[in-house]
Design a protein around this motif. Structure first.
Motif, PDB file in Angstrom:
ATOM      1  N   LEU A 194       0.846  -1.193   0.000  1.00 20.43           N
ATOM      2  CA  LEU A 194       0.000   0.000   0.000  1.00 20.43           C
ATOM      3  C   LEU A 194       0.879   1.240   0.000  1.00 20.43           C
ATOM      4  O   LEU A 194       1.876   1.303   0.723  1.00 20.43           O
ATOM      5  N   LEU A 195       0.518   2.227  -0.810  1.00 21.19           N
ATOM      6  CA  LEU A 195       1.283   3.466  -0.919  1.00 21.19           C
ATOM      7  C   LEU A 195       0.347   4.655  -0.780  1.00 21.19           C
ATOM      8  O   LEU A 195      -0.737   4.673  -1.383  1.00 21.19           O
ATOM      9  N   VAL A 196       0.761   5.652   0.006  1.00 22.23           N
ATOM     10  CA  VAL A 196      -0.061   6.839   0.227  1.00 22.23           C
ATOM     11  C   VAL A 196       0.707   8.065  -0.256  1.00 22.23           C
ATOM     12  O   VAL A 196       1.865   8.278   0.130  1.00 22.23           O
ATOM     13  N   SER A 197       0.086   8.867  -1.094  1.00 22.36           N
ATOM     14  CA  SER A 197       0.740  10.076  -1.593  1.00 22.36           C
ATOM     15  C   SER A 197       0.935  11.070  -0.457  1.00 22.36           C
ATOM     16  O   SER A 197       0.185  11.086   0.517  1.00 22.36           O
ATOM     17  N   LYS A 198       1.958  11.906  -0.589  1.00 26.66           N
ATOM     18  CA  LYS A 198       2.301  12.826   0.500  1.00 26.66           C
ATOM     19  C   LYS A 198       1.601  14.180   0.397  1.00 26.66           C
ATOM     20  O   LYS A 198       0.974  14.624   1.363  1.00 26.66           O
ATOM     21  N   LYS A 199       1.717  14.832  -0.728  1.00 32.14           N
ATOM     22  CA  LYS A 199       1.341  16.241  -0.811  1.00 32.14           C
ATOM     23  C   LYS A 199      -0.057  16.484  -1.353  1.00 32.14           C
ATOM     24  O   LYS A 199      -0.639  17.543  -1.109  1.00 32.14           O
ATOM     25  N   ARG A 200      -0.584  15.559  -2.124  1.00 32.01           N
ATOM     26  CA  ARG A 200      -1.882  15.803  -2.753  1.00 32.01           C
ATOM     27  C   ARG A 200      -2.998  15.754  -1.717  1.00 32.01           C
ATOM     28  O   ARG A 200      -2.966  14.958  -0.789  1.00 32.01           O
ATOM     29  N   GLN A 201      -3.995  16.599  -1.901  1.00 32.20           N
ATOM     30  CA  GLN A 201      -5.132  16.671  -0.990  1.00 32.20           C
ATOM     31  C   GLN A 201      -6.425  16.467  -1.775  1.00 32.20           C
ATOM     32  O   GLN A 201      -6.678  17.189  -2.741  1.00 32.20           O
ATOM     33  N   PRO A 202      -7.217  15.465  -1.379  1.00 37.38           N
ATOM     34  CA  PRO A 202      -6.956  14.521  -0.299  1.00 37.38           C
ATOM     35  C   PRO A 202      -5.877  13.520  -0.684  1.00 37.38           C
ATOM     36  O   PRO A 202      -5.630  13.274  -1.873  1.00 37.38           O
ATOM     37  N   ALA A 203      -5.245  12.943   0.330  1.00 36.74           N
ATOM     38  CA  ALA A 203      -4.199  11.958   0.086  1.00 36.74           C
ATOM     39  C   ALA A 203      -4.767  10.747  -0.647  1.00 36.74           C
ATOM     40  O   ALA A 203      -5.899  10.323  -0.399  1.00 36.74           O
ATOM     41  N   GLU A 204      -3.953  10.177  -1.548  1.00 32.99           N
ATOM     42  CA  GLU A 204      -4.406   9.074  -2.389  1.00 32.99           C
ATOM     43  C   GLU A 204      -3.794   7.756  -1.907  1.00 32.99           C
ATOM     44  O   GLU A 204      -2.642   7.717  -1.485  1.00 32.99           O
ATOM     45  N   LEU A 205      -4.563   6.682  -2.021  1.00 34.17           N
ATOM     46  CA  LEU A 205      -4.095   5.343  -1.669  1.00 34.17           C
ATOM     47  C   LEU A 205      -3.971   4.500  -2.933  1.00 34.17           C
ATOM     48  O   LEU A 205      -4.896   4.448  -3.757  1.00 34.17           O
ATOM     49  N   PHE A 206      -2.813   3.828  -3.068  1.00 33.17           N
ATOM     50  CA  PHE A 206      -2.549   2.960  -4.210  1.00 33.17           C
ATOM     51  C   PHE A 206      -2.115   1.584  -3.715  1.00 33.17           C
ATOM     52  O   PHE A 206      -1.724   1.419  -2.552  1.00 33.17           O
ATOM     53  N   ALA A 207      -2.152   0.597  -4.617  1.00 30.14           N
ATOM     54  CA  ALA A 207      -1.715  -0.755  -4.277  1.00 30.14           C
ATOM     55  C   ALA A 207      -0.857  -1.328  -5.401  1.00 30.14           C
ATOM     56  O   ALA A 207      -1.026  -1.000  -6.575  1.00 30.14           O
ATOM     57  N   LEU A 208       0.072  -2.193  -4.987  1.00 30.85           N
ATOM     58  CA  LEU A 208       0.909  -2.967  -5.896  1.00 30.85           C
ATOM     59  C   LEU A 208       0.928  -4.406  -5.412  1.00 30.85           C
ATOM     60  O   LEU A 208       0.772  -4.662  -4.211  1.00 30.85           O
ATOM     61  N   PRO A 209       1.158  -5.373  -6.311  1.00 28.17           N
ATOM     62  CA  PRO A 209       1.326  -6.745  -5.843  1.00 28.17           C
ATOM     63  C   PRO A 209       2.634  -6.907  -5.083  1.00 28.17           C
ATOM     64  O   PRO A 209       3.661  -6.385  -5.494  1.00 28.17           O
ATOM     65  N   LEU A 210       2.571  -7.634  -3.979  1.00 29.65           N
ATOM     66  CA  LEU A 210       3.770  -7.868  -3.183  1.00 29.65           C
ATOM     67  C   LEU A 210       4.742  -8.803  -3.898  1.00 29.65           C
ATOM     68  O   LEU A 210       5.968  -8.635  -3.788  1.00 29.65           O
ATOM     69  N   ARG A 211       4.219  -9.765  -4.610  1.00 36.00           N
ATOM     70  CA  ARG A 211       5.048 -10.682  -5.410  1.00 36.00           C
ATOM     71  C   ARG A 211       4.540 -10.660  -6.851  1.00 36.00           C
ATOM     72  O   ARG A 211       3.716 -11.484  -7.243  1.00 36.00           O
ATOM     73  N   PRO A 212       4.983  -9.695  -7.649  1.00 37.33           N
ATOM     74  CA  PRO A 212       4.497  -9.605  -9.035  1.00 37.33           C
ATOM     75  C   PRO A 212       4.814 -10.875  -9.823  1.00 37.33           C
ATOM     76  O   PRO A 212       5.851 -11.516  -9.616  1.00 37.33           O
ATOM     77  N   ARG A 213       3.922 -11.206 -10.728  1.00 38.25           N
ATOM     78  CA  ARG A 213       4.120 -12.415 -11.545  1.00 38.25           C
ATOM     79  C   ARG A 213       5.187 -12.208 -12.615  1.00 38.25           C
ATOM     80  O   ARG A 213       5.818 -13.158 -13.054  1.00 38.25           O
ATOM     81  N   ASP A 214       5.354 -10.972 -13.053  1.00 38.43           N
ATOM     82  CA  ASP A 214       6.387 -10.682 -14.051  1.00 38.43           C
ATOM     83  C   ASP A 214       7.374  -9.687 -13.470  1.00 38.43           C
ATOM     84  O   ASP A 214       7.090  -9.005 -12.490  1.00 38.43           O
ATOM     85  N   GLY A 216       8.598  -7.082 -15.043  1.00 38.97           N
ATOM     86  CA  GLY A 216       8.528  -5.780 -15.695  1.00 38.97           C
ATOM     87  C   GLY A 216       8.106  -4.687 -14.726  1.00 38.97           C
ATOM     88  O   GLY A 216       7.868  -4.913 -13.538  1.00 38.97           O
ATOM     89  N   ILE A 217       8.008  -3.470 -15.255  1.00 39.37           N
ATOM     90  CA  ILE A 217       7.598  -2.324 -14.443  1.00 39.37           C
ATOM     91  C   ILE A 217       6.102  -2.419 -14.150  1.00 39.37           C
ATOM     92  O   ILE A 217       5.282  -2.517 -15.069  1.00 39.37           O
ATOM     93  N   GLN A 218       5.765  -2.403 -12.877  1.00 41.82           N
ATOM     94  CA  GLN A 218       4.373  -2.464 -12.455  1.00 41.82           C
ATOM     95  C   GLN A 218       3.750  -1.072 -12.471  1.00 41.82           C
ATOM     96  O   GLN A 218       4.454  -0.067 -12.413  1.00 41.82           O
ATOM     97  N   THR A 219       2.423  -1.017 -12.540  1.00 46.35           N
ATOM     98  CA  THR A 219       1.704   0.254 -12.433  1.00 46.35           C
ATOM     99  C   THR A 219       0.847   0.231 -11.179  1.00 46.35           C
ATOM    100  O   THR A 219       0.038  -0.688 -10.990  1.00 46.35           O
TER     101      THR A 219
END
Length: 328
Positions: A194-214, A216-219
């Motif tokens: 889980l990733l939370v943006s710092k400066k943007r209001q309201p703060a945004e929450l994002f997710a990434l896979p902990l063990r990506p299947r590939d 490559g660069i994840q989004t």
């Protein structure tokens, strides 16, 4: 107003023991002796609360070691009881510190095979019976980085100066352009970072896979926005306009050991977002959190759940700094 029960004699004894055990060079001892009384006075003043607020904050220790300047991430070890993992900001070597809950540095680990742009957070988690640390190289003050990195290292068996190499790394990008991020957490049960943006209001929450299947660069996938982050009042903006502008910036995050609560820290507040059964984090952070005003900290940027899951540790970016244990 009243003081939380933190006896002055106990504070002095704790600070003295931490100072005596810390590797402060002899020529610096006079300066530290001068700083300690001022630090104690600040901590005691910061521990005041209104009469209707229960005592939930304790001074666990002090960071006095000059090596622990610019601390930007904290996580409680899953493998070594009574040990905290700390990392420092960009511009320093790629290293992790193992520190006691009193603030005493026990060991330093060089992290090999990675570059360090701007490390901003660290998370401890258990996966498949092994204990890991996730290092978040996600800082981007200028909004210029096209890709960012997360590195996962296994916790060492012994607490001694040594070297570590990543078990795996994750390269990723944001879905709609750069943003600064200093708050990263791991939900191992859901297999998410889980990733939370710092400066943007309201703060945004994002997710990434902990063990990506590939490899490559994840989004990063957007999950939602954080509700209820306290904003500076007009009075705050009048009295301290420079600092108040940053009060709502998110600087740290961590998922509780039982996976049920996301703790988020700003420069001024500590927020708890519980997830109801079957509820994802996007819905959890859309609800008003339980909020706590932080005690005094010199630029609050490091926070992590204690191993018992009933409290969090928090400290600031500059040395000397108190290390607090704040009960939920």
């Amino acid at each position: 107003m009243r003081f939380i029960r933190v006896p002055t004699a106990g504070l002095r004894a704790l600070a003295g023991a931490t100072y005596a055990a810390s590797p402060v060079r002899p020529r610096m001892r006079k300066a530290w002796r001068t700083l300690l009384p001022a630090l104690l006075a600040l901590v005691l003043a910061a521990c005041t609360r209104s009469a209707d607020t229960p005592a939930r904050t304790a001074v666990s220790g002090f960071l006095l070691d000059p090596q622990l300047d610019e601390i930007s991430g904290l996580a409680a070890s899953r493998r070594h009881p009574g040990t905290l993992w700390l990392l420092d900001d960009g511009g320093n070597p790629a290293r992790l510190f193992a520190v006691s809950t009193r603030g005493l540095r026990r060991a330093t680990y060089r992290v090999e095979g990675v570059s360090k742009t701007d490390w901003e957070d660290i998370a401890a988690f258990r996966l498949d019976g092994r204990d890991y640390l996730l290092i978040a190289d996600t800082g981007d003050n200028g909004g210029l980085r096209r890709t960012l990195q997360l590195h996962v290292v296994e916790e060492p068996r012994a607490l001694e100066n040594d070297r570590l190499r990543p078990a795996w790394s994750i390269a990723f990008r944001w879905p709609d352009g750069p943003r600064d991020c200093e708050a990263v957490a791991v939900d191992a049960r859901r297999g998410q970072v889980l990733l939370v943006s710092k400066k943007r209001q309201p703060a945004e929450l994002f997710a990434l896979p902990l063990r990506p299947r590939d490899k490559g660069i994840q989004t990063a996938r957007p999950l939602g926005h954080l509700a209820g982050v306290p904003q500076p009042t007009p009075q705050d903006l009048r009295k301290r306009p420079q600092r108040a502008r940053y009060d709502a910036h998110v600087t740290a995050a961590d998922v509780s050991p039982d996976g049920r609560t996301l703790a988020v820290m700003t420069y001024r507040h500590l927020l708890f977002y519980p997830a109801l059964r079957g509820q994802g984090w996007g819905r959890a952070v859309a609800r008003t959190p339980e909020a706590r005003l932080l005690p005094w900290l010199p630029q609050a940027e490091a926070m992590g759940w204690a191993e018992d899951g009933r409290s969090v540790y928090a400290t600031g970016e500059f040395v000397p700094a108190p290390l607090y244990r704040i009960r939920r």
